[in-house]
Scaffold this motif. Sequence first.
Motif, PDB file in Angstrom:
ATOM      1  N   LEU A   1       0.843  -1.204   0.000  1.00 53.48           N
ATOM      2  CA  LEU A   1       0.000   0.000   0.000  1.00 53.48           C
ATOM      3  C   LEU A   1       0.874   1.248   0.000  1.00 53.48           C
ATOM      4  O   LEU A   1       0.583   2.230  -0.704  1.00 53.48           O
ATOM      5  N   ARG A   2       1.963   1.189   0.748  1.00 47.26           N
ATOM      6  CA  ARG A   2       2.869   2.347   0.771  1.00 47.26           C
ATOM      7  C   ARG A   2       3.577   2.496  -0.585  1.00 47.26           C
ATOM      8  O   ARG A   2       3.678   3.583  -1.133  1.00 47.26           O
ATOM      9  N   ALA A   3       4.015   1.345  -1.095  1.00 44.94           N
ATOM     10  CA  ALA A   3       4.704   1.388  -2.388  1.00 44.94           C
ATOM     11  C   ALA A   3       3.757   1.891  -3.478  1.00 44.94           C
ATOM     12  O   ALA A   3       4.168   2.618  -4.398  1.00 44.94           O
ATOM     13  N   ALA A   4       2.480   1.526  -3.367  1.00 43.85           N
ATOM     14  CA  ALA A   4       1.492   1.915  -4.384  1.00 43.85           C
ATOM     15  C   ALA A   4       1.419   3.431  -4.512  1.00 43.85           C
ATOM     16  O   ALA A   4       1.290   3.976  -5.615  1.00 43.85           O
ATOM     17  N   ARG A   5       1.521   4.096  -3.387  1.00 40.51           N
ATOM     18  CA  ARG A   5       1.475   5.574  -3.424  1.00 40.51           C
ATOM     19  C   ARG A   5       2.628   6.122  -4.264  1.00 40.51           C
ATOM     20  O   ARG A   5       2.451   7.033  -5.064  1.00 40.51           O
ATOM     21  N   GLN A   6       3.807   5.539  -4.024  1.00 39.73           N
ATOM     22  CA  GLN A   6       4.983   6.001  -4.786  1.00 39.73           C
ATOM     23  C   GLN A   6       4.816   5.680  -6.267  1.00 39.73           C
ATOM     24  O   GLN A   6       5.153   6.483  -7.139  1.00 39.73           O
ATOM     25  N   ILE A   7       4.286   4.507  -6.533  1.00 38.19           N
ATOM     26  CA  ILE A   7       4.125   4.079  -7.931  1.00 38.19           C
ATOM     27  C   ILE A   7       3.118   4.976  -8.640  1.00 38.19           C
ATOM     28  O   ILE A   7       3.319   5.391  -9.787  1.00 38.19           O
TER      29      ILE A   7
ATOM     30  N   THR B   1       2.475   8.045  -7.952  1.00 42.86           N
ATOM     31  CA  THR B   1       3.115   9.339  -8.194  1.00 42.86           C
ATOM     32  C   THR B   1       4.089   9.240  -9.370  1.00 42.86           C
ATOM     33  O   THR B   1       4.115  10.084 -10.267  1.00 42.86           O
ATOM     34  N   LYS B   2       4.886   8.163  -9.350  1.00 39.32           N
ATOM     35  CA  LYS B   2       5.953   8.020 -10.334  1.00 39.32           C
ATOM     36  C   LYS B   2       5.441   7.748 -11.745  1.00 39.32           C
ATOM     37  O   LYS B   2       5.911   8.309 -12.722  1.00 39.32           O
ATOM     38  N   HIS B   3       4.455   6.815 -11.818  1.00 37.95           N
ATOM     39  CA  HIS B   3       4.022   6.374 -13.150  1.00 37.95           C
ATOM     40  C   HIS B   3       2.636   6.869 -13.536  1.00 37.95           C
ATOM     41  O   HIS B   3       2.197   6.648 -14.664  1.00 37.95           O
ATOM     42  N   GLY B   4       1.964   7.440 -12.564  1.00 35.65           N
ATOM     43  CA  GLY B   4       0.600   7.869 -12.853  1.00 35.65           C
ATOM     44  C   GLY B   4      -0.380   6.712 -12.964  1.00 35.65           C
ATOM     45  O   GLY B   4      -1.474   6.850 -13.501  1.00 35.65           O
ATOM     46  N   TRP B   5       0.029   5.550 -12.456  1.00 34.91           N
ATOM     47  CA  TRP B   5      -0.856   4.380 -12.549  1.00 34.91           C
ATOM     48  C   TRP B   5      -1.832   4.332 -11.387  1.00 34.91           C
ATOM     49  O   TRP B   5      -1.510   4.714 -10.272  1.00 34.91           O
ATOM     50  N   LYS B   6      -2.973   3.787 -11.651  1.00 33.59           N
ATOM     51  CA  LYS B   6      -3.906   3.457 -10.574  1.00 33.59           C
ATOM     52  C   LYS B   6      -3.567   2.031 -10.126  1.00 33.59           C
ATOM     53  O   LYS B   6      -3.549   1.112 -10.947  1.00 33.59           O
ATOM     54  N   VAL B   7      -3.305   1.885  -8.847  1.00 30.66           N
ATOM     55  CA  VAL B   7      -2.826   0.596  -8.353  1.00 30.66           C
ATOM     56  C   VAL B   7      -3.871  -0.071  -7.460  1.00 30.66           C
ATOM     57  O   VAL B   7      -4.486   0.573  -6.615  1.00 30.66           O
ATOM     58  N   ARG B   8      -4.027  -1.334  -7.678  1.00 27.69           N
ATOM     59  CA  ARG B   8      -4.915  -2.132  -6.819  1.00 27.69           C
ATOM     60  C   ARG B   8      -4.027  -3.095  -5.999  1.00 27.69           C
ATOM     61  O   ARG B   8      -3.114  -3.704  -6.555  1.00 27.69           O
ATOM     62  N   VAL B   9      -4.293  -3.185  -4.705  1.00 29.07           N
ATOM     63  CA  VAL B   9      -3.537  -4.133  -3.879  1.00 29.07           C
ATOM     64  C   VAL B   9      -4.495  -5.212  -3.394  1.00 29.07           C
ATOM     65  O   VAL B   9      -5.554  -4.908  -2.841  1.00 29.07           O
ATOM     66  N   VAL B  10      -4.131  -6.444  -3.660  1.00 31.11           N
ATOM     67  CA  VAL B  10      -5.007  -7.571  -3.300  1.00 31.11           C
ATOM     68  C   VAL B  10      -4.363  -8.382  -2.186  1.00 31.11           C
ATOM     69  O   VAL B  10      -3.300  -8.980  -2.369  1.00 31.11           O
ATOM     70  N   ASP B  11      -4.983  -8.364  -1.012  1.00 33.16           N
ATOM     71  CA  ASP B  11      -4.507  -9.183   0.115  1.00 33.16           C
ATOM     72  C   ASP B  11      -5.202 -10.544   0.022  1.00 33.16           C
ATOM     73  O   ASP B  11      -6.415 -10.641   0.205  1.00 33.16           O
ATOM     74  N   LEU B  12      -4.433 -11.562  -0.275  1.00 33.79           N
ATOM     75  CA  LEU B  12      -5.058 -12.886  -0.467  1.00 33.79           C
ATOM     76  C   LEU B  12      -5.637 -13.451   0.819  1.00 33.79           C
ATOM     77  O   LEU B  12      -6.602 -14.204   0.821  1.00 33.79           O
ATOM     78  N   ARG B  13      -4.994 -13.164   1.924  1.00 31.59           N
ATOM     79  CA  ARG B  13      -5.419 -13.589   3.270  1.00 31.59           C
ATOM     80  C   ARG B  13      -5.382 -15.097   3.478  1.00 31.59           C
ATOM     81  O   ARG B  13      -4.945 -15.579   4.499  1.00 31.59           O
ATOM     82  N   TRP B  14      -5.841 -15.869   2.540  1.00 31.19           N
ATOM     83  CA  TRP B  14      -5.840 -17.337   2.670  1.00 31.19           C
ATOM     84  C   TRP B  14      -4.733 -17.898   1.779  1.00 31.19           C
ATOM     85  O   TRP B  14      -4.770 -17.721   0.566  1.00 31.19           O
TER      86      TRP B  14
END
Length: 744
Positions: free
Chosen positions: A640-646, A648-661
Amino acid sequence: MRGLNRAEICDVNFSEFVREWGGHADAKPAADESILDGSALDARGFRELFESQLISRHLDLMARVLRVQNKVFYTIGSSGHEGNAMVARATRHTDPAFLHYRSGGFMAERFRKLPGMDPVMDSALSFAASKEDPASGGRHKVWGSKPLWVLPQTSTIASHLPKAFGTAVAIEQGKRIGHALPIPDDSIAICSFGDASSNHATAQTAFNAAAWTAYQRLPAPVLFVCEDNGIGISVKTPDGWVARNFRDRPDLDYFSADGLDLANGYGDVQQAVEHCRRTRRPTFLHLRTTRIMGHAGTDFEIEWRSIEELCAVEATDPLLRSAAIALESGLMSKDEILALYEDTRKKCFAAAEEADRRPRLSSLEEVMAPLAPYTPDAVAKEAARADYGQRREEVFGGKDKLPETQAPRHLAIQINNALHDLFAKYPETLLFGEDVAQKGGVYTVTKGLQKTFGPRRVFNTLLDETVILGLAQGYANMGMLPLPEIQYLAYLHNAADQIRGEAASLQFFSNNQYRNPMVVRIASLGYQRGFGGHFHNDNSITALRDIPGLVVGCPSRGDDAATMLRTLAALAKVDGRVCALLEPIALYMAKDLYEPGDGGWLTEYPAPGEAMPLGEGRVYGEGNDDLVIFTFGNGVPMSLRAARQIETKHGWKVRVVDLRWLVPLNDAFIREQAASAKRILIVDEGRRSAGVGEGIITAVVEGGYGARPFRRVVGADTFTPLAGAAFLVIPSEDDIVAAAGTLD
Ligand SMILES: Cc1ncc(C[n+]2csc(CCOP(=O)(O)OP(=O)(O)O)c2C)c(N)n1
Ligand SMILES: [Mg+2]
């Protein structure tokens, strides 16, 4: 050729011995008279034991003959050990038994304890790997029976001793916490094994734990039966070693009995059993046996032992002694014995031929049917069941103190709350492990539980993970819900067989007739600051990934941990599943996400009624397609923290998926998330080889999304070093950002 087939020779020996017997016969004893002067065994008892011995012997002989015709698939026999029938006679069919593979005599005798059961046919079905085998449904030749309380074992020697000890302790502890046992209160647990096996670490662990318990004057009514035939496959046990090793162990009460002679041995067997039942102390019965016809059908002893030695061993065949007792006592004539012998042979062969005509397992679905039962609706209902409100208020100290009414908290606190809830919901819950009681665990996750629920439900064990997991199986066998704690993931590995080979295999090898549900909590994974080194940061998830039937969850935040725990407990209660919860140590106290003081990783406590379905992941940034990061555990806040940087850097919308299982991986969910992803990143803090990341990639590729740019950020195949260097071997936020850059 004579000499090669020792089974044939032992067979012929018996008939010749009876025919040529020239001793003096007493007057025939009445059924309730001693079989011979001074024997504790009466004539009826002897007759039945002798018949059980013969059944066992002829099952062995039959197996040797029909194996080569591919009608039978197992030839490890009981010949020479048939005296173990005495242990079955002296105990009850409700005394749980965990048996050595040479237990044909024991089984035949235990079958007498319930009317209408047929040891010959049941055993034949198991030998033939028939689907109708009432023990394992054709999955293995096991000695097992649901109505007779024989829990099936396969062949890892000594692995069943810790759970036998655990079952003995559970019998006593169940009573103390007011749990209704499925068997009588004065039951004992029985466990048999060979002389060579008595040296095994897993066996020694059980003896030690039993003595440790008895030393504190706590009950542990387990009967360890060492069937000493003086040899293990081809390695002789030093003469006298078993007696020397066990005779004088304090708090392991030693008895010995002659398993080669029913008239002589029975009184001693009875004494050992009565001692165990009456004193509730761990009891070691050293049963003298011999091994004839080799270790198994494939063991041609003549190739590695002298013929003189073989003949000497065969002369100690306990069936010859039983025939002599029958003749000397006047109970049976030669003709009667020979007729019984041949009649038993016929029955065994007829049963085996019949078993061969019965269906065998013929599809993968059939084979796997009992492995991992899952009834999603019932599990979801049970996980969300919240009908224990009154008890909750007592536990948490009033309506206004209920955790869902409190401010958001971190992972350790929410696991602690969830454990309090489980204890309130299930009065049969027990939590145990190293330092879990007064101290509340190394990380205080179990703090307060002992105070609230008492030392009978929350307690420290001795320092031995094999015993912790053996106890868990024992409690589960007696219908309780064990929550064992393993202090660090690294310390699971030395005891992993208790899950891999034992707990997780019970439903499979008993055709789902037996279950040992549990939820094993394991403090896990790396990224700890100030507390380093390999053994506190172990990230080997692989060791759990390929255990069939096991469920593994790994929450990254407090609310998920609570709802996941409810589902794990429900999986255990409803479907009997063995479950593991990997608790990321480095997140226990994590409060912030992006900035110090932002409280971004604190969560509210989900009120009972909420539960997390098995396999359901959590998606951050739903609808974002430029980059999808699949991750779990510590990888979630990092991503989630890295997504913010990404972004900003690339202008991408990032989705983070926590598999949990993590086990089983939800392939369908991964595919679904991958379908809309332009780029894919996998952040796996486990090791590169055979880690979760490999499973995620496989799901992506098999889903047909392998052409999308993807990359894996993963731990190295190394052990974890101390201090700052620990962070070099696992993924960092910078690694994630850099890997994303390569997908541009
Ligand atoms: C943990 C483990 N190691 C090795 C084996 C292979 N193995 C099977 S039986 C056996 C010898 C066991 O001897 P003993 O305990 O004396 O029993 P016996 O066969 O003589 O009755 C060995 C080495 C095994 N089954 N399990
Ligand atoms: Mg042996």
